[in-house]
Write a protein that holds these residues in place. Sequence first.
Motif, PDB file in Angstrom:
ATOM      1  N   PRO A 187     -12.262  -7.385   7.029  1.00  0.00           N
ATOM      2  CA  PRO A 187     -11.756  -6.700   5.851  1.00  0.00           C
ATOM      3  C   PRO A 187     -10.240  -6.756   5.770  1.00  0.00           C
ATOM      4  CG  PRO A 187     -12.265  -5.106   7.567  1.00  0.00           C
ATOM      5  CD  PRO A 187     -12.641  -6.461   8.107  1.00  0.00           C
ATOM      6  N   CYS A 188      -9.731  -6.797   4.553  1.00  0.00           N
ATOM      7  CA  CYS A 188      -8.281  -6.698   4.330  1.00  0.00           C
ATOM      8  C   CYS A 188      -7.925  -5.220   4.449  1.00  0.00           C
ATOM      9  CB  CYS A 188      -7.959  -7.224   2.942  1.00  0.00           C
ATOM     10  SG  CYS A 188      -6.410  -6.588   2.259  1.00  0.00           S
ATOM     11  N   PRO A 189      -6.890  -4.872   5.227  1.00  0.00           N
ATOM     12  CA  PRO A 189      -6.557  -3.447   5.412  1.00  0.00           C
ATOM     13  C   PRO A 189      -6.176  -2.745   4.115  1.00  0.00           C
ATOM     14  CG  PRO A 189      -4.904  -4.882   6.435  1.00  0.00           C
ATOM     15  CD  PRO A 189      -6.019  -5.771   5.992  1.00  0.00           C
ATOM     16  N   PHE A 190      -5.877  -3.529   3.066  1.00  0.00           N
ATOM     17  CA  PHE A 190      -5.490  -2.907   1.806  1.00  0.00           C
ATOM     18  C   PHE A 190      -6.565  -3.055   0.725  1.00  0.00           C
ATOM     19  CE2 PHE A 190      -1.729  -3.736   4.272  1.00  0.00           C
ATOM     20  CZ  PHE A 190      -1.148  -2.474   4.282  1.00  0.00           C
ATOM     21  N   GLY A 191      -7.767  -3.421   1.177  1.00  0.00           N
ATOM     22  CA  GLY A 191      -8.921  -3.368   0.271  1.00  0.00           C
ATOM     23  C   GLY A 191      -9.132  -4.573  -0.634  1.00  0.00           C
ATOM     24  N   ASP A 202     -10.604  -8.062  -1.853  1.00  0.00           N
ATOM     25  CA  ASP A 202     -11.752  -8.924  -1.549  1.00  0.00           C
ATOM     26  C   ASP A 202     -11.212 -10.358  -1.636  1.00  0.00           C
ATOM     27  OD1 ASP A 202     -14.020 -10.474  -1.459  1.00  0.00           O
ATOM     28  OD2 ASP A 202     -15.235  -9.073  -2.615  1.00  0.00           O
ATOM     29  N   ILE A 203     -10.739 -10.868  -0.503  1.00  0.00           N
ATOM     30  CA  ILE A 203     -10.000 -12.138  -0.509  1.00  0.00           C
ATOM     31  C   ILE A 203     -10.869 -13.313  -0.999  1.00  0.00           C
ATOM     32  CG2 ILE A 203      -8.635 -13.736   0.910  1.00  0.00           C
ATOM     33  CD1 ILE A 203      -7.987 -11.241   2.713  1.00  0.00           C
ATOM     34  N   PRO A 204     -12.084 -13.530  -0.401  1.00  0.00           N
ATOM     35  CA  PRO A 204     -12.857 -14.678  -0.874  1.00  0.00           C
ATOM     36  C   PRO A 204     -13.217 -14.602  -2.356  1.00  0.00           C
ATOM     37  CG  PRO A 204     -13.949 -13.592   1.007  1.00  0.00           C
ATOM     38  CD  PRO A 204     -12.699 -12.842   0.737  1.00  0.00           C
ATOM     39  N   LYS A 238      -2.200  -6.052  -5.370  1.00  0.00           N
ATOM     40  CA  LYS A 238      -2.167  -4.988  -4.350  1.00  0.00           C
ATOM     41  C   LYS A 238      -1.957  -5.560  -2.938  1.00  0.00           C
ATOM     42  CE  LYS A 238      -2.832  -1.469  -7.089  1.00  0.00           C
ATOM     43  NZ  LYS A 238      -2.623  -2.188  -8.331  1.00  0.00           N
ATOM     44  N   CYS A 239      -1.852  -6.875  -2.826  1.00  0.00           N
ATOM     45  CA  CYS A 239      -1.610  -7.499  -1.517  1.00  0.00           C
ATOM     46  C   CYS A 239      -0.252  -7.053  -0.984  1.00  0.00           C
ATOM     47  CB  CYS A 239      -1.663  -9.020  -1.650  1.00  0.00           C
ATOM     48  SG  CYS A 239      -1.092  -9.869  -0.170  1.00  0.00           S
ATOM     49  N   LYS A 240      -0.232  -6.556   0.260  1.00  0.00           N
ATOM     50  CA  LYS A 240       1.010  -6.030   0.844  1.00  0.00           C
ATOM     51  C   LYS A 240       1.708  -7.067   1.729  1.00  0.00           C
ATOM     52  CE  LYS A 240       0.675  -1.665  -0.550  1.00  0.00           C
ATOM     53  NZ  LYS A 240       0.604  -1.800  -2.002  1.00  0.00           N
ATOM     54  N   LYS A 241       1.202  -8.287   1.729  1.00  0.00           N
ATOM     55  CA  LYS A 241       1.819  -9.395   2.482  1.00  0.00           C
ATOM     56  C   LYS A 241       1.874  -9.125   3.993  1.00  0.00           C
ATOM     57  CE  LYS A 241       2.856 -10.826  -1.660  1.00  0.00           C
ATOM     58  NZ  LYS A 241       1.679 -11.308  -2.347  1.00  0.00           N
ATOM     59  N   CYS A 242       0.908  -8.384   4.495  1.00  0.00           N
ATOM     60  CA  CYS A 242       0.908  -8.101   5.942  1.00  0.00           C
ATOM     61  C   CYS A 242       0.521  -9.352   6.749  1.00  0.00           C
ATOM     62  CB  CYS A 242      -0.069  -6.965   6.256  1.00  0.00           C
ATOM     63  SG  CYS A 242      -1.792  -7.434   6.012  1.00  0.00           S
ATOM     64  N   LYS A 243      -0.152 -10.290   6.089  1.00  0.00           N
ATOM     65  CA  LYS A 243      -0.548 -11.589   6.671  1.00  0.00           C
ATOM     66  C   LYS A 243      -1.573 -11.503   7.792  1.00  0.00           C
ATOM     67  CE  LYS A 243       3.446 -14.032   5.036  1.00  0.00           C
ATOM     68  NZ  LYS A 243       4.255 -15.186   5.100  1.00  0.00           N
ATOM     69  N   LYS A 244      -2.225 -10.369   7.922  1.00  0.00           N
ATOM     70  CA  LYS A 244      -3.293 -10.242   8.923  1.00  0.00           C
ATOM     71  C   LYS A 244      -4.354 -11.318   8.670  1.00  0.00           C
ATOM     72  CE  LYS A 244      -6.921  -6.985  10.307  1.00  0.00           C
ATOM     73  NZ  LYS A 244      -8.107  -7.314   9.492  1.00  0.00           N
ATOM     74  N   CYS A 245      -4.673 -11.511   7.403  1.00  0.00           N
ATOM     75  CA  CYS A 245      -5.698 -12.492   7.018  1.00  0.00           C
ATOM     76  C   CYS A 245      -5.305 -13.915   7.393  1.00  0.00           C
ATOM     77  CB  CYS A 245      -5.917 -12.397   5.511  1.00  0.00           C
ATOM     78  SG  CYS A 245      -4.374 -12.522   4.578  1.00  0.00           S
ATOM     79  N   GLU A 246      -4.029 -14.232   7.255  1.00  0.00           N
ATOM     80  CA  GLU A 246      -3.596 -15.620   7.463  1.00  0.00           C
ATOM     81  C   GLU A 246      -3.730 -16.045   8.918  1.00  0.00           C
ATOM     82  OE1 GLU A 246       0.181 -16.430   5.583  1.00  0.00           O
ATOM     83  OE2 GLU A 246      -0.469 -15.405   3.748  1.00  0.00           O
ATOM     84  N   PRO A 293      -2.379 -20.193   2.712  1.00  0.00           N
ATOM     85  CA  PRO A 293      -1.284 -19.210   2.629  1.00  0.00           C
ATOM     86  C   PRO A 293      -1.718 -18.071   1.701  1.00  0.00           C
ATOM     87  CG  PRO A 293      -0.748 -21.189   1.371  1.00  0.00           C
ATOM     88  CD  PRO A 293      -2.110 -21.422   1.957  1.00  0.00           C
ATOM     89  N   ILE A 294      -2.552 -17.182   2.234  1.00  0.00           N
ATOM     90  CA  ILE A 294      -3.260 -16.203   1.403  1.00  0.00           C
ATOM     91  C   ILE A 294      -2.306 -15.271   0.645  1.00  0.00           C
ATOM     92  CG2 ILE A 294      -4.919 -14.279   1.465  1.00  0.00           C
ATOM     93  CD1 ILE A 294      -6.256 -15.717   3.873  1.00  0.00           C
ATOM     94  N   SER A 295      -1.330 -14.716   1.362  1.00  0.00           N
ATOM     95  CA  SER A 295      -0.485 -13.709   0.703  1.00  0.00           C
ATOM     96  C   SER A 295       0.306 -14.328  -0.456  1.00  0.00           C
ATOM     97  CB  SER A 295       0.445 -13.052   1.720  1.00  0.00           C
ATOM     98  OG  SER A 295       1.211 -14.029   2.381  1.00  0.00           O
ATOM     99  N   GLY A 296       0.846 -15.512  -0.252  1.00  0.00           N
ATOM    100  CA  GLY A 296       1.593 -16.180  -1.321  1.00  0.00           C
ATOM    101  C   GLY A 296       0.681 -16.517  -2.492  1.00  0.00           C
TER     102      GLY A 296
HETATM  103  S1  SF4 Z   1      -1.715 -10.400   3.399  1.00  0.00           S
HETATM  104 FE1  SF4 Z   1      -3.941 -10.619   3.535  1.00  0.00          FE
HETATM  105  S2  SF4 Z   1      -4.664  -8.893   4.767  1.00  0.00           S
HETATM  106 FE2  SF4 Z   1      -2.574  -8.438   4.121  1.00  0.00          FE
HETATM  107  S3  SF4 Z   1      -2.795  -7.266   2.229  1.00  0.00           S
HETATM  108 FE3  SF4 Z   1      -2.579  -9.393   1.616  1.00  0.00          FE
HETATM  109  S4  SF4 Z   1      -4.656 -10.162   1.459  1.00  0.00           S
HETATM  110 FE4  SF4 Z   1      -4.767  -8.253   2.634  1.00  0.00          FE
END
Ligand code: SF4
Length: 368
Positions: free
Chosen positions: A301-305, A307-309, A339-347, A355-358
Amino acid sequence: MKYRTLAGEKVSVLGFGCMRFPTTTQNAADIDADKAGEMLRFAAENGVNYFDTAYVYHGGESESFIGKALKDYREKINFATKCPTWQIKCEEDFERILNEQLESLQTDYIDFYLMHALDRERFNNIVKKFNLIDKLNKAKADGKIRHIGFSFHDSLDAFKEIVDANPAWEFCQIQLNYINLEYQAGIAGLEYAHKKGLDVIIMEPLLGGKLANPSEQVRKTLSDEKTPVEWAMDFLWNRKEISLLLSGMGTMEQIEANIGYADKAQVGMLTKENLDMLLHTKEIFDTMALVPCTKCAYCMPCPFGLDIPKTFEAYNATASLGMEKAKSIYSEIKTKADKCKKCKKCEKVCPQSIPISGTMTKIAEVFK
Ligand code: SF4
Ligand code: SF4
């Protein structure tokens, strides 16, 4: 069902990927036991003898679920599961997790045990650092696992290094389909592994489902003689280097159809015209996909909710299915891309190195 050889064992050419069972809620851990149990037993009754799970699938519930659901079939089927390499923080973790997996699967031995999602970094900093090859060999000598392999997500060079680094590998699992021919290990990796004596399992034969329901432009390049799924699977079964394909089947209809296709699978089954057609389909497809997301959900799960896929599915749909359909998919998503906080946990865990956050910033703009 047709069978081929994997590390000396007779395996069905179709393997059941146990990561996309129906669920009763949005939570992956809430497997719909009635529906999924029926699906597993139907597959086992109809010749599928390879069931592929992992410590992390379905929020950690997949192993115990299939252990229970397939208990009566244990003698005639193979369990494949994987060591979550990224969760190994010390040497002792290996055995602790393996024992837990044996218990979850309600078995004394795992037929095929894989180091999960290896890349160069994990191989050097985890497998080598914690002497996991020795641990695998010991587990095999102790009878806890029967065959040793790895699944892979990195470049072709890294693949060759990992293949060559361990003479104990008996098989490997790579991503391949008629679109991703040169992606990660690719066709070159398949041929390399085969030359080095490793049997090969294919994952993502349908590119996360995208080849099952392609856009109209892509679909019309495929002959009506077979369904898009059958073309995609036959492209792989056509190759002698491939032992089996994994399909993460989520409905009974998919299982029935795939078993029907597997029943006809043969090495050399496609003609030159068939292969040229698929190459042309790939050319069209390549001009349309925006993000190579396979919906594996490792990033969740993304910590900020977010639904990435699903967000990527909506974004890709802007190119393949049109803006109207894309907007309708996007409207179903509760937490939007902005709402993505660019924490990059997913990446850190995305096997496709997206490059999910970008991309989320871009997607937020597109759907604004
Ligand atoms: S960088 Fe990834 S894990 Fe972090 S908030 Fe954005 S989508 Fe969620
Ligand atoms: S973004 Fe990456 S990790 Fe997440 S579902 Fe897509 S391919 Fe898998």
